[in-house]
Every structure is written in structure tokens, then in C-alpha cells.
Design a protein around this motif. Sequence first.
Motif, PDB file in Angstrom:
ATOM      1  N   THR A 135       0.847  -1.194   0.000  1.00  0.00           N
ATOM      2  CA  THR A 135       0.000   0.000   0.000  1.00  0.00           C
ATOM      3  C   THR A 135       0.877   1.237   0.000  1.00  0.00           C
ATOM      4  O   THR A 135       2.013   1.225   0.432  1.00  0.00           O
ATOM      5  N   CYS A 190      -5.574   6.141  11.708  1.00  0.00           N
ATOM      6  CA  CYS A 190      -6.545   5.078  11.489  1.00  0.00           C
ATOM      7  C   CYS A 190      -5.886   3.720  11.772  1.00  0.00           C
ATOM      8  O   CYS A 190      -4.850   3.398  11.178  1.00  0.00           O
ATOM      9  N   ILE A 192      -6.964   0.769  10.994  1.00  0.00           N
ATOM     10  CA  ILE A 192      -7.221  -0.225   9.956  1.00  0.00           C
ATOM     11  C   ILE A 192      -6.193  -0.130   8.824  1.00  0.00           C
ATOM     12  O   ILE A 192      -5.642  -1.134   8.383  1.00  0.00           O
ATOM     13  N   CYS A 193      -5.936   1.104   8.358  1.00  0.00           N
ATOM     14  CA  CYS A 193      -4.983   1.286   7.238  1.00  0.00           C
ATOM     15  C   CYS A 193      -3.643   1.813   7.705  1.00  0.00           C
ATOM     16  O   CYS A 193      -2.762   2.075   6.880  1.00  0.00           O
ATOM     17  N   VAL A 198      -5.633   3.685   2.387  1.00  0.00           N
ATOM     18  CA  VAL A 198      -6.110   2.633   1.492  1.00  0.00           C
ATOM     19  C   VAL A 198      -5.882   1.280   2.145  1.00  0.00           C
ATOM     20  O   VAL A 198      -5.000   1.118   2.997  1.00  0.00           O
ATOM     21  N   VAL A 199      -6.710   0.315   1.761  1.00  0.00           N
ATOM     22  CA  VAL A 199      -6.522  -1.067   2.193  1.00  0.00           C
ATOM     23  C   VAL A 199      -6.388  -1.923   0.958  1.00  0.00           C
ATOM     24  O   VAL A 199      -6.934  -1.598  -0.111  1.00  0.00           O
ATOM     25  N   SER A 209      -6.347  -2.210  -4.467  1.00  0.00           N
ATOM     26  CA  SER A 209      -6.382  -1.221  -3.395  1.00  0.00           C
ATOM     27  C   SER A 209      -7.671  -0.427  -3.492  1.00  0.00           C
ATOM     28  O   SER A 209      -8.139  -0.122  -4.592  1.00  0.00           O
ATOM     29  N   CYS A 212      -9.935   3.220   2.404  1.00  0.00           N
ATOM     30  CA  CYS A 212     -10.277   2.640   3.702  1.00  0.00           C
ATOM     31  C   CYS A 212     -11.659   3.148   4.124  1.00  0.00           C
ATOM     32  O   CYS A 212     -11.912   4.359   4.127  1.00  0.00           O
ATOM     33  N   ASP A 213     -12.564   2.210   4.485  1.00  0.00           N
ATOM     34  CA  ASP A 213     -13.916   2.600   4.882  1.00  0.00           C
ATOM     35  C   ASP A 213     -13.933   3.325   6.226  1.00  0.00           C
ATOM     36  O   ASP A 213     -14.762   4.200   6.462  1.00  0.00           O
ATOM     37  N   ASP A 214     -13.017   2.942   7.118  1.00  0.00           N
ATOM     38  CA  ASP A 214     -13.059   3.516   8.464  1.00  0.00           C
ATOM     39  C   ASP A 214     -12.689   5.000   8.466  1.00  0.00           C
ATOM     40  O   ASP A 214     -13.297   5.807   9.173  1.00  0.00           O
ATOM     41  N   CYS A 215     -11.651   5.362   7.706  1.00  0.00           N
ATOM     42  CA  CYS A 215     -11.204   6.769   7.692  1.00  0.00           C
ATOM     43  C   CYS A 215     -11.606   7.486   6.413  1.00  0.00           C
ATOM     44  O   CYS A 215     -11.254   8.652   6.229  1.00  0.00           O
TER      45      CYS A 215
END
Length: 390
Positions: A135, A190, A192-193, A198-199, A209, A212-215
Motif C-alpha cells: 500500500t 486510522c 485499519i490502514c 487505502v486497504v 487497493s 479505507c472505509d473507516d477513515c
Amino acid sequence: MSQREWIEKDFYKELGVSSNASTDEIKKAYRKLARDLHPDANPGDAEAEERFKAVSEAHTVLSDQAKRAEYDETRRLFSGGGYGRGGGGFTPGAGGGGFSQSFDLGDIFGQAGTTADGGIGDILGGLFNRGGGGTRTSRPRRGADVEAETTLGFREAAKGVTVPLYLTSPSPCTTCHGSGAKPGTSPRVCPICNGSGVVSRNQGAFGFSEPCDDCRGTGSIIDDPCVDCHGSGIQNRTRTINVRIPPGIADGQRIRLAGQGEAGLRGAPSGDLFVTVHVSQDKVFGRAGDDLTLALPVSYSELVLGTTVSVPTLEGRVGVKVPPGTADGRILRVRGRGVPKRTGGAGDLLVTVKVAVPPKLDDDAIVALRALQEAEKASGFDPRAGWAGA
């Protein structure tokens, strides 16, 4: 301004032009509206001030080719709400589509025309991760550049002046200073990422890629957002910028003011302000590079006998000597009395002598001229000697 706001506003309608309007038509419509609605022309009129802000926002987008193209494409793609995405984000609504509360189109598209700063180019560029799916670190979204115009008098432009510009554009929130977080708090990375925005996921031989949904692709999470900007770090506000115009600026030249454009997202650097300067014509002076020009009316006798005439300059008046026997149309140079140069010093003043013929003479003047005419013939003077049309 996010692309979500773009969908909710019709900038063409604000300016009273069609969606196929040319750049010149857009500028012409904006100038008329801005002149009519300007706060200076409508003191205390809140409605006029709001309209001034609205047409300024519309002009900021539609006068920039990249922004306008993205605005048109965004409205075309999303006006019907026909895109869905698994797992939340945004969902199509019946008959015209609604957006979920947690989704902001600006998080996907970024700032208009700035794919190098975290816009749609970053997302599409990372769709296929070559080499097994690492990433990329998210980058701050620099604010967009802003275009403005101002008109100066000829002598103001030649001597230099400071002018106020009234701009309505996205600016750093004055409450949270652009961070997006409530004063006394800070965004957190964040989890998560890990701040990349991006995840990644693998599907067969490809690595994908996505934001990221969380941020929502920003790389950080704000637990307690600023109440004034709702976590964006940006507010639309009208501000006054004093712009120093250097001496000698020419019509059509642009001045760049670094960091005075649109604010970046959540404290990212602001864009730049580019001011195009228009210069009005002067009743006396013209300009040729760094030289000033003017036409000096003189009589026939002054050309023949010679004289000294007082002429204006940017810094007062000077005497210009017209030598005896000067021909009509001759250019007399006064050094150092022209337009100031950026490298120091100034150009010259170029004075073109133009004979002025009296429309009517009294009897004594006519007798004197006839005597002069006869004397010229007796001396052998022929004004058309050597003339190719003879």
C-alpha cells in the motif's frame, strides 16, 4: 468544496449561463454579477452578500478547465445515484438516489485537478498493485489554486499600487485551524490502514487497493469533530487580500500569491492565488515595452524655428527641446522618464511631434503665410523634391 456539494449546486444556473457556455461567456457573466452584487455596492444587504458568495464559488469552479470538467463528470455520474457498493459507503436512492451519511464524494475524488495530491488518480493508480500488493502512504490533499482578476489605471500599473481583492473560497477553519478536530483534541491515526488511507486485498494474481472505509481514505480518524466545519477543516468565507502590484506590470500579466488559494483538507497546504491584471488605456500615455509614448501637438513655426515645450511624465513635468527644422513625426527621447524596470531604473519617454494646422486664420496671418510661401519658392525649396509620387 467537496464533489458532494457540487451535486447539490448548479453553478451554471448561479451565473445564468448554459452548460455549453464558453470560458469568455462565463467570465463575462461573472464580472457583471460580481459588480452588481459586490459588498461595496450593497452595504448591509445580506441577500446580495450571499449571492456574491454563490457566484464567486461558481466562477471558481467553472473558470478552471480541470475543475469544470470534473464538476460536469461528477454531476453526470452521480446525479442519478446509479452506483452502488457492497458493504456500505453509498447506496442508490429511489428516483434520484441518496448518499449515506458516512460517505463523502470528496474522499474519492479529492481536490479538482490535483491527482498528485490524493485525488481520483491516486485511487485508480493503485487499483492494480504491481509486485504483490504494497500500500502507498496517503498524501495531504493540497488545496486547489484560485484565479482572480483586477483592473488598474494606466498610471497605477506603471507606478505600482496595492489593491484589495474580495474572495469567497474554501479557507482554513478559524476554530480548529484546519485540523478538523474540536479545539483541544487531535485526529488519530486510522488503525485499519495505519494512516495510508487505502486497504489492499488479493484476488487471484492481482492485488487491489481501495479507500479505507473507516477513515474514508484520509488516513486519520476524528473522534470529536469541530462543530463549525464538521471535521473537514475548511469553511467557505469571504476574505480581503491586499495584493501588491509591482511597478511596470503589463496588461494581461499574472501575479502568484503562494498559499492564498483554497485551503487543503484537514490542515494540508493551501493552493495558490493567481491574479490576472488588466490595465486601462490612458488619455495621454501609451506604452512600448518599458518606454512611455505620447504625441505632442506643435505648430509649423515651432518645428521650423525650434522651441521648448513642457510635457507630462509619471513624476511631474519636464521640458522637451524641439530643435529648429524638426520634421513632423520625429520622435524625441527623454531618457529615464518611462516605466520602472524590475531590474532597476526606468525606460524612456518617447515624444512624437505632430504638427497642428490652424482651422482658421485672420488676414494678417494669411498675408504672412503667403509671403513665406513666396520666400520658400524664391529660395528653391520644394516640399515634394525626391518624392516617389512626383
